[in-house]
Design a protein around this motif. Structure first.
Motif, PDB file in Angstrom:
ATOM      1  N   GLU A 230     -91.152  42.341  31.240  1.00  0.00           N
ATOM      2  CA  GLU A 230     -90.511  43.634  31.433  1.00  0.00           C
ATOM      3  C   GLU A 230     -90.507  44.456  30.154  1.00  0.00           C
ATOM      4  O   GLU A 230     -90.484  43.912  29.043  1.00  0.00           O
ATOM      5  N   SER A 231     -90.496  45.767  30.317  1.00  0.00           N
ATOM      6  CA  SER A 231     -90.241  46.688  29.218  1.00  0.00           C
ATOM      7  C   SER A 231     -88.773  47.083  29.325  1.00  0.00           C
ATOM      8  O   SER A 231     -88.389  47.795  30.260  1.00  0.00           O
ATOM      9  N   PRO A 232     -87.916  46.627  28.386  1.00  0.00           N
ATOM     10  CA  PRO A 232     -86.466  46.788  28.556  1.00  0.00           C
ATOM     11  C   PRO A 232     -85.896  48.099  28.031  1.00  0.00           C
ATOM     12  O   PRO A 232     -84.737  48.402  28.268  1.00  0.00           O
ATOM     13  N   MET A 233     -86.666  48.890  27.309  1.00  0.00           N
ATOM     14  CA  MET A 233     -86.148  50.107  26.704  1.00  0.00           C
ATOM     15  C   MET A 233     -86.042  51.214  27.746  1.00  0.00           C
ATOM     16  O   MET A 233     -86.934  51.417  28.552  1.00  0.00           O
ATOM     17  N   GLY A 234     -84.944  51.952  27.695  1.00  0.00           N
ATOM     18  CA  GLY A 234     -84.717  53.022  28.673  1.00  0.00           C
ATOM     19  C   GLY A 234     -84.504  52.406  30.046  1.00  0.00           C
ATOM     20  O   GLY A 234     -83.699  51.490  30.217  1.00  0.00           O
ATOM     21  N   VAL A 235     -85.233  52.899  31.031  1.00  0.00           N
ATOM     22  CA  VAL A 235     -85.176  52.316  32.367  1.00  0.00           C
ATOM     23  C   VAL A 235     -86.045  51.061  32.385  1.00  0.00           C
ATOM     24  O   VAL A 235     -87.246  51.123  32.139  1.00  0.00           O
TER      25      VAL A 235
ATOM     26  N   ILE B  73     -73.319  54.221   7.950  1.00  0.00           N
ATOM     27  CA  ILE B  73     -74.277  54.037   6.854  1.00  0.00           C
ATOM     28  C   ILE B  73     -75.459  53.194   7.326  1.00  0.00           C
ATOM     29  O   ILE B  73     -76.621  53.482   7.013  1.00  0.00           O
ATOM     30  N   LEU B  74     -75.171  52.128   8.102  1.00  0.00           N
ATOM     31  CA  LEU B  74     -76.237  51.267   8.616  1.00  0.00           C
ATOM     32  C   LEU B  74     -77.167  52.028   9.555  1.00  0.00           C
ATOM     33  O   LEU B  74     -78.390  51.949   9.442  1.00  0.00           O
ATOM     34  N   PHE B  75     -76.570  52.759  10.498  1.00  0.00           N
ATOM     35  CA  PHE B  75     -77.379  53.546  11.439  1.00  0.00           C
ATOM     36  C   PHE B  75     -78.252  54.549  10.684  1.00  0.00           C
ATOM     37  O   PHE B  75     -79.434  54.720  10.991  1.00  0.00           O
ATOM     38  N   SER B  76     -77.659  55.218   9.700  1.00  0.00           N
ATOM     39  CA  SER B  76     -78.387  56.238   8.936  1.00  0.00           C
ATOM     40  C   SER B  76     -79.537  55.622   8.141  1.00  0.00           C
ATOM     41  O   SER B  76     -80.650  56.172   8.115  1.00  0.00           O
ATOM     42  N   ALA B  77     -79.268  54.487   7.484  1.00  0.00           N
ATOM     43  CA  ALA B  77     -80.293  53.829   6.671  1.00  0.00           C
ATOM     44  C   ALA B  77     -81.473  53.385   7.536  1.00  0.00           C
ATOM     45  O   ALA B  77     -82.640  53.599   7.186  1.00  0.00           O
ATOM     46  N   LEU B  78     -81.159  52.775   8.686  1.00  0.00           N
ATOM     47  CA  LEU B  78     -82.229  52.301   9.551  1.00  0.00           C
ATOM     48  C   LEU B  78     -83.023  53.468  10.130  1.00  0.00           C
ATOM     49  O   LEU B  78     -84.261  53.431  10.174  1.00  0.00           O
ATOM     50  N   ALA B  79     -82.327  54.519  10.563  1.00  0.00           N
ATOM     51  CA  ALA B  79     -83.014  55.687  11.130  1.00  0.00           C
ATOM     52  C   ALA B  79     -83.953  56.317  10.110  1.00  0.00           C
ATOM     53  O   ALA B  79     -85.094  56.667  10.426  1.00  0.00           O
ATOM     54  N   THR B  80     -83.491  56.444   8.872  1.00  0.00           N
ATOM     55  CA  THR B  80     -84.301  57.053   7.809  1.00  0.00           C
ATOM     56  C   THR B  80     -85.558  56.234   7.542  1.00  0.00           C
ATOM     57  O   THR B  80     -86.670  56.771   7.465  1.00  0.00           O
ATOM     58  N   ASN B  81     -85.396  54.914   7.413  1.00  0.00           N
ATOM     59  CA  ASN B  81     -86.535  54.055   7.075  1.00  0.00           C
ATOM     60  C   ASN B  81     -87.524  53.906   8.226  1.00  0.00           C
ATOM     61  O   ASN B  81     -88.737  53.900   8.016  1.00  0.00           O
ATOM     62  N   LEU B  82     -87.021  53.803   9.449  1.00  0.00           N
ATOM     63  CA  LEU B  82     -87.920  53.716  10.593  1.00  0.00           C
ATOM     64  C   LEU B  82     -88.676  55.025  10.797  1.00  0.00           C
ATOM     65  O   LEU B  82     -89.848  55.025  11.201  1.00  0.00           O
ATOM     66  N   ASN B  83     -88.012  56.137  10.497  1.00  0.00           N
ATOM     67  CA  ASN B  83     -88.664  57.444  10.658  1.00  0.00           C
ATOM     68  C   ASN B  83     -89.813  57.618   9.666  1.00  0.00           C
ATOM     69  O   ASN B  83     -90.807  58.284   9.968  1.00  0.00           O
ATOM     70  N   VAL B  84     -89.697  57.000   8.500  1.00  0.00           N
ATOM     71  CA  VAL B  84     -90.784  57.047   7.517  1.00  0.00           C
ATOM     72  C   VAL B  84     -91.988  56.262   8.033  1.00  0.00           C
ATOM     73  O   VAL B  84     -93.140  56.705   7.915  1.00  0.00           O
TER      74      VAL B  84
ATOM     75  N   TYR C  85     -92.498  55.172  11.330  1.00  0.00           N
ATOM     76  CA  TYR C  85     -92.930  55.506  12.696  1.00  0.00           C
ATOM     77  C   TYR C  85     -92.394  56.888  13.095  1.00  0.00           C
ATOM     78  O   TYR C  85     -91.545  57.006  13.985  1.00  0.00           O
ATOM     79  N   PRO C  86     -92.867  57.942  12.461  1.00  0.00           N
ATOM     80  CA  PRO C  86     -92.310  59.285  12.706  1.00  0.00           C
ATOM     81  C   PRO C  86     -92.531  59.810  14.120  1.00  0.00           C
ATOM     82  O   PRO C  86     -91.781  60.672  14.571  1.00  0.00           O
ATOM     83  N   ASP C  87     -93.523  59.299  14.831  1.00  0.00           N
ATOM     84  CA  ASP C  87     -93.822  59.796  16.174  1.00  0.00           C
ATOM     85  C   ASP C  87     -93.270  58.898  17.277  1.00  0.00           C
ATOM     86  O   ASP C  87     -93.480  59.177  18.464  1.00  0.00           O
ATOM     87  N   ASN C  88     -92.569  57.852  16.897  1.00  0.00           N
ATOM     88  CA  ASN C  88     -92.038  56.914  17.879  1.00  0.00           C
ATOM     89  C   ASN C  88     -90.830  57.517  18.600  1.00  0.00           C
ATOM     90  O   ASN C  88     -89.892  57.983  17.964  1.00  0.00           O
ATOM     91  N   LYS C  89     -90.846  57.511  19.933  1.00  0.00           N
ATOM     92  CA  LYS C  89     -89.778  58.153  20.704  1.00  0.00           C
ATOM     93  C   LYS C  89     -88.428  57.455  20.519  1.00  0.00           C
ATOM     94  O   LYS C  89     -87.379  58.104  20.522  1.00  0.00           O
ATOM     95  N   ASP C  90     -88.456  56.121  20.365  1.00  0.00           N
ATOM     96  CA  ASP C  90     -87.202  55.401  20.158  1.00  0.00           C
ATOM     97  C   ASP C  90     -86.597  55.723  18.795  1.00  0.00           C
ATOM     98  O   ASP C  90     -85.375  55.840  18.648  1.00  0.00           O
ATOM     99  N   VAL C  91     -87.464  55.871  17.798  1.00  0.00           N
ATOM    100  CA  VAL C  91     -86.995  56.236  16.461  1.00  0.00           C
ATOM    101  C   VAL C  91     -86.437  57.659  16.471  1.00  0.00           C
ATOM    102  O   VAL C  91     -85.399  57.942  15.856  1.00  0.00           O
ATOM    103  N   LYS C  92     -87.107  58.559  17.173  1.00  0.00           N
ATOM    104  CA  LYS C  92     -86.601  59.932  17.276  1.00  0.00           C
ATOM    105  C   LYS C  92     -85.232  59.949  17.947  1.00  0.00           C
ATOM    106  O   LYS C  92     -84.335  60.701  17.534  1.00  0.00           O
TER     107      LYS C  92
END
Length: 382
Positions: free
Chosen positions: A41-46, A199-210, A212-219
């Motif tokens: 299964e693909s568990p992300m989203g639906v 702080i954790l959410f922000s740090a992870l979002a910043t690093n993942l965005n670097v 995988y900038p086009d990834n929908k889950d990261v966005k």
């Protein structure tokens, strides 16, 4: 002609081998599960079913799929009780072995070929232990429930410390993404509105965005953090205005009840009100609930109301304690715990805490318990 025919076979075999090498593979052995169906299964989203297979008589199974350009979560599901979350990257081959007859399914799971999937399994194991602790707390009574709740709180803090260390050591891993969204029952372990968690959410979002900038889950994660940042600024500004205001009456609250109804504190104007903050796993809070039950039974017909604000982050724990303590007055909780706006509005720093409000909302008492609370209520309602 025969040689030419054989050369075609050789080329076809070679192309098939090359094709397989460009796919990611999930294979393994699930003992004591021969003939059963397993789903990928693909568990992300639906949640969607990607593929399925029948487990062979020797317990083996295999899935092969096109390569992926970024790490992606996949879930192996035999049934609702037996599932394995994996984090697949590129064209790797992941081997999964487990015993479907084991008394502890999760302990029997062994993963090879994917470091991130192994790390994900370690996170999942901790989540299972947390869920067992919540169940034990709900099923306990009296002092045993308080002890179980304290153990649950320690396990939650241990999990949070583990995840915090992991994210800062692996700043671009999707395992951290999964770990931050773990829920135990209806309790979200991490709260993006909390100072340390934010702080954790922000740090992870910043690093993942670097990475995988086009990834929908990261966005989605980045937008989630930005929205939380906006709401945090609004809350800080509201607290500043409240602190600088010259108020005669108590500030209002608007909170949900167990039934999902929203009740305002101001709805109780015209009656004397005990505004009560409590926590289901705190012994003193539960004793305060018992005293309030006595006062409410004695004075409710004389103009007394109680507005309780539970500081739990699990609806199951809140509901269970409310039932056991026979709470029949206004009973609210937004499942935000210490990060609830109701906490900052009244600057609550401990539990239980209470505030005694006059009919017009004026504050006439604070943190009165035991005989002091009895005397105060008798004094104003005699």
């Amino acid at each position: 002609m025969k040689l030419k025919y054989l050369s075609y076979i050789a080329v076809a075999t070679m192309l098939a081998a090359c094709s397989d090498s460009n796919k990611f593979t999930i294979e393994g052995t699930l003992s004591n599960a021969a003939g059963k169906k397993i789903y990928l299964e693909s568990p992300m989203g639906v949640k969607t079913i990607v593929d399925s297979a029948i487990i062979a008589q020797d317990g083996t199974f295999e899935f092969k799929h096109e390569p992926i350009s970024r790490p992606a979560f996949y879930n192996l599901r035999l049934d609702e009780a037996k599932q394995i979350m994996l984090l697949v990257d590129s064209t790797e081959t992941i081997k999964v072995n487990a015993d479907c007859a084991a008394s502890d399914w999760y302990e029997s799971i062994k993963i090879e070929g994917s470091t991130q999937s192994m790390e994900l399994q370690a996170i999942s194991m901790r989540a299972v232990i947390l869920r067992q602790a919540v169940e034990k707390t709900i099923n306990a009574t009296g002092d045993e429930q308080v002890k179980a709740g304290q153990n649950m709180a320690e396990l939650i803090q241990g999990y949070k410390n583990y995840v915090r260390t992991y994210i800062f050591e692996h700043p671009q891993s999707f395992v951290g993404y999964y770990a931050l969204y773990i829920s135990v029952g209806d309790y979200n372990v991490f709260d993006v509105m909390g100072d340390e968690d934010h702080i954790l959410f922000s740090a992870l979002a910043t690093n993942l965005n670097v990475a995988y900038p086009d990834n929908k889950d990261v966005k989605a994660l980045c937008n989630y953090v930005l929205d939380a940042r906006r709401r945090r600024k609004q809350a800080i500004e509201s607290q500043r205005l409240l602190a600088n205001a010259v108020e005669v009456k108590s500030p209002d609250l608007s909170m949900p009840t167990l039934k999902g109804e929203t009740v305002k504190l101001s709805d109780l104007r015209g009656k004397y009100v005990i505004l009560h903050y409590w926590l289901s796993t705190d012994r003193n809070s539960r004793e305060a609930n018992r005293q309030l039950a006595h006062l409410y039974e004695k004075y409710r017909t004389k103009g007394l109301e109680i507005y309780s604000v539970c500081l739990d982050r699990s609806k199951l724990l809140w509901e269970d304690a409310s039932d056991k303590d026979n709470i029949s007055w206004v009973n609210t909780c937004d499942l935000r715990g210490q990060y609830s706006p109701a906490v900052s509005t009244y600057n609550v720093t401990k539990y239980p805490s209470n505030f005694i409000l006059a009919k017009d909302g004026e504050l006439i008492g604070k943190d009165l318990f035991g005989s002091r609370l009895d005397r105060k209520i008798e004094e104003i309602l005699r």
